[in-house]
Structures are given as structure tokens and as C-alpha cells.
Enzyme design. Structure first.
Site, PDB file in Angstrom:
ATOM      1  N   ASP A  12      -1.710  -5.416  -3.574  1.00 29.94           N
ATOM      2  CA  ASP A  12      -1.905  -4.460  -2.853  1.00 29.94           C
ATOM      3  C   ASP A  12      -0.911  -3.603  -2.713  1.00 29.94           C
ATOM      4  OD1 ASP A  12      -4.963  -4.842  -3.301  1.00 29.94           O
ATOM      5  OD2 ASP A  12      -5.108  -4.292  -0.922  1.00 29.94           O
ATOM      6  N   HIS A  44       1.181  -1.295   0.093  1.00 32.97           N
ATOM      7  CA  HIS A  44      -0.161  -0.018   0.276  1.00 32.97           C
ATOM      8  C   HIS A  44       0.919   1.364  -0.193  1.00 32.97           C
ATOM      9  CE1 HIS A  44      -4.136  -1.118  -0.420  1.00 32.97           C
ATOM     10  NE2 HIS A  44      -3.904  -2.028   1.095  1.00 32.97           N
ATOM     11  N   ASN A  68      -7.285  -6.369  -5.160  1.00 33.39           N
ATOM     12  CA  ASN A  68      -7.707  -5.239  -4.763  1.00 33.39           C
ATOM     13  C   ASN A  68      -7.304  -3.699  -5.739  1.00 33.39           C
ATOM     14  OD1 ASN A  68      -7.592  -5.517  -2.470  1.00 33.39           O
ATOM     15  ND2 ASN A  68     -10.028  -4.619  -2.543  1.00 33.39           N
ATOM     16  N   HIS A  69      -6.532  -3.543  -5.294  1.00 29.17           N
ATOM     17  CA  HIS A  69      -6.585  -2.280  -5.674  1.00 29.17           C
ATOM     18  C   HIS A  69      -6.158  -1.817  -7.007  1.00 29.17           C
ATOM     19  CE1 HIS A  69      -7.893   0.067  -1.825  1.00 29.17           C
ATOM     20  NE2 HIS A  69      -7.458  -1.388  -1.270  1.00 29.17           N
TER      21      HIS A  69
END
Length: 315
Positions: free
Chosen positions: A90, A64, A122-123
Site C-alpha cells: 500500500d 499511501h 491491495n492498493h
């Protein structure tokens, strides 16, 4: 096929310079990003939806955009090509250096393509990262959306899952009621935005449920929750032993549920610079023995002190 992607000595020199530049905290130029994305797509398009991975290797969860912590992760786990890595997705959003983070990940993939596997999270999807920070960061650092478009095109080529030594199933999120056999993943067209439902969506969005059996509605609004009985049935049907996934913030950086057969790994310490959680990476040796290493955030100037607390539910 692999020979087509072999780097020339000139290309190796260029990519090594880019890696050094990124490690010093500098971003790549727009042209460097364009060239990097072209080369990365050439490599990734040759990879199947399910990567068969050999041990020993180190499995890592969400990053992230926490670039300093990614550098710390490599300090702890070992640098490429000495250590083999499997990242569970991610790479972008929420953190302030998603550009540097994904630039470095892609550069390492191009330089050491057989030593690092990058799965999709999913990001890694336009619809999500246009909202949660990556788009704005790209625009702020480059003054346009060209780099964002190039990166998001690469996202579609990232594999969806991996299996370590035919025994450990790895994906960003988890299981799906649409999947009885892992062979079904091979049939998916992954070069697209993540659908709102179905197998591809669930692989990247689902979460294990500790206390309930069966399938449940996910509070995330995508994917499912699945219970211990689902894990047991899936592993038995596919002749597997464990599931390794990421996707969820866990305060110790690692959590084992379903009789320790479902393992969540989270590799972004002090998530969002405020959650106070530890991060973890998991080394898997040739005998498939797992050795977990937890770590704290890398030192940063002007970052507030945080206390550990149970976080809100994150998307």
C-alpha cells in the site's frame, strides 16, 4: 542470476541522481519512469512469491502516498543501505504524492535490491487505484495515463509475502482459509490483477478478529476475518512464531492481538491528513526482538491541525 541485474557505474550515477531529485520533491520524467520500471521488473521477476528475509531489518506498514512521512520514516529508521527494510504494501492512493512515493520506493529497490523488500498491498492493483487516487494523480502530473500503466505493470511483479528468519510470516493483509501451508503461496501466479477471491486475494485483504474465533465474512467485501484459533493453528502447522501485517489503520501505529502473535503495523501518520493517528515502524534484531518506534506526521505548510479520533472503516 543476480549478476544480470548488477548496475553499471553509469546506472548507479543515474539512479542516485533520481533519488536525490525525488527527495527534493521533484517528479521523474516520463522517460525516467519508463527506464525505472523496466529495471525494477528485471529485479522483481527474479524474486519468489515468498521472500526469505534475514534480520536485522525494519518492518513498515502502509504509506499511501504520504511522501513527506516516508522521508520522515527514513530519517527515523535510517537510510539505505545502512538499514534493511521490509515494506508490507500500500504505497499508493489516498495521499497526494503517490507518484513521488512509489518512484522513490522503486528507485531504492533498483539501487539497493538486497537491502529492501517491497511486498504487494491491495492498493497495488489497477481496479483499486483507478478509484482511490493514483490514476488521477498520474494523469494530473503527466497529462496522460502512460506512467500509471507502467507503474501498475510493476505492481504485478511485487512479491506477496515474506518470512523473517523462518519465524515471522509477513503479508499485507493476512491469512486465508485456502492456505494450510505457506508453500501453497509458491504456486501462485502473482503477475496478474488481484483476484476477487482465493488465496492471493486473502493474503492482501484479510484482517484479524480480536474477539471471535474461526473465519468470518470481511466487511471489506474481499478477504476474511480470522480469529486467534486460526493464528495458533497456522503458526503451529508452519513452525512459525508470529504474523506481521499492515492493511488496517490503528491509532497507535501498532496493534498486537491473538496473544501478541498477530501484529498490525501502520506507517502513515495522520492518515488521509485527517485521522490524527500515530505511525509506527518495527525494528527486528538478530535475536528477533522487536523494538517499535512511533512517530508523528512530518511538518507541512498549510496543513490543518487535526485531533485524534476513531476513524471510519477504510478500504
Amino acid at each position: 542470476m543476480a549478476s544480470l541485474n548488477k548496475l553499471s557505474s553509469n546506472e548507479i550515477g543515474n539512479i542516485d541522481r533520481q533519488i536525490a531529485k525525488l527527495r527534493q520533491g521533484q517528479i521523474l520524467t516520463e522517460q525516467e519512469v519508463k527506464s525505472l520500471c523496466i529495471k525494477a521488473k528485471e529485479i522483481l521477476q527474479d524474486e519468489p512469491n515468498i521472500i526469505q528475509v534475514r534480520a536485522p531489518l525494519t518492518i513498515c506498514g502502509d504509506i499511501h502516498g504520504q511522501f513527506h512521512d516516508l522521508i520522515e520514516l527514513f530519517q527515523i529508521g535510517g537510510n539505505l543501505p545502512d538499514t534493511n527494510y521490509l515494506f508490507l504494501g500500500d504505497y499508493v492512493d489516498r495521499g497526494s504524492q503517490s507518484v513521488e512515493t512509489f518512484s522513490l520506493m522503486l528507485s531504492l529497490k533498483v539501487r539497493y535490491k538486497d537491502r529492501i523488500v517491497l511486498l504487494r498491498g491491495n492498493h497495488e492493483n489497477r481496479e483499486i487505484n483507478k478509484i482511490y487516487g493514483f490514476y488521477d494523480e498520474c494523469f494530473r502530473k503527466y497529462g496522460n495515463e502512460i506512467v500509471w500503466k507502467q507503474f501498475t505493470e510493476v505492481f504485478g511483479y511485487l512479491p506477496l509475502s515474506a518470512i523473517v528468519e523462518q519465524q515471522i510470516f509477513c503479508a499485507h493483509g493476512g491469512l486465508s482459509p485456502a492456505m494450510e501451508s505457506v508453500d501453497q503461496i509458491k504456486q501462485l501466479n502473482r503477475v496478474q490483477d488481484i483476484p476477487h477471491e482465493g488465496l492471493m486475494c486473502d493474503l492482501l485483504w484479510s484482517d484479524p478478529e480480536e474477539t471471535k474465533n474461526g473465519w468470518g465474512i470481511s466487511p471489506r467485501g474481499a478477504g476474511w476475518t480470522w480469529g486467534c484459533d486460526i493464528t495458533e493453528k497456522f503458526l503451529h502447522s508452519n513452525k512459525l512464531k508470529q504474523i506481521a501485517r499492515a492493511h488496517q489503520l490503528v491509532m497507535e501505529g501498532i496493534q498486537k492481538v491473538h496473544n501478541q502473535k498477530t501484529i498490525t503495523i501502520f506507517s502513515a501518520p495522520n492518515y488521509c491528513y485527517r485521522c490524527g493517528n500515530q505511525a509506527c515502524i518495527v525494528e527486528v534484531d538478530e535475536q528477533l526482538k522487536m523494538n517499535q518506534t512511533q512517530f508523528e506526521p512530518a511538518p507541512r505548510e498549510n496543513e490543518p491541525h487535526t485531533t485524534r479520533r476513531v476513524p471510519d472503516y477504510f478500504l
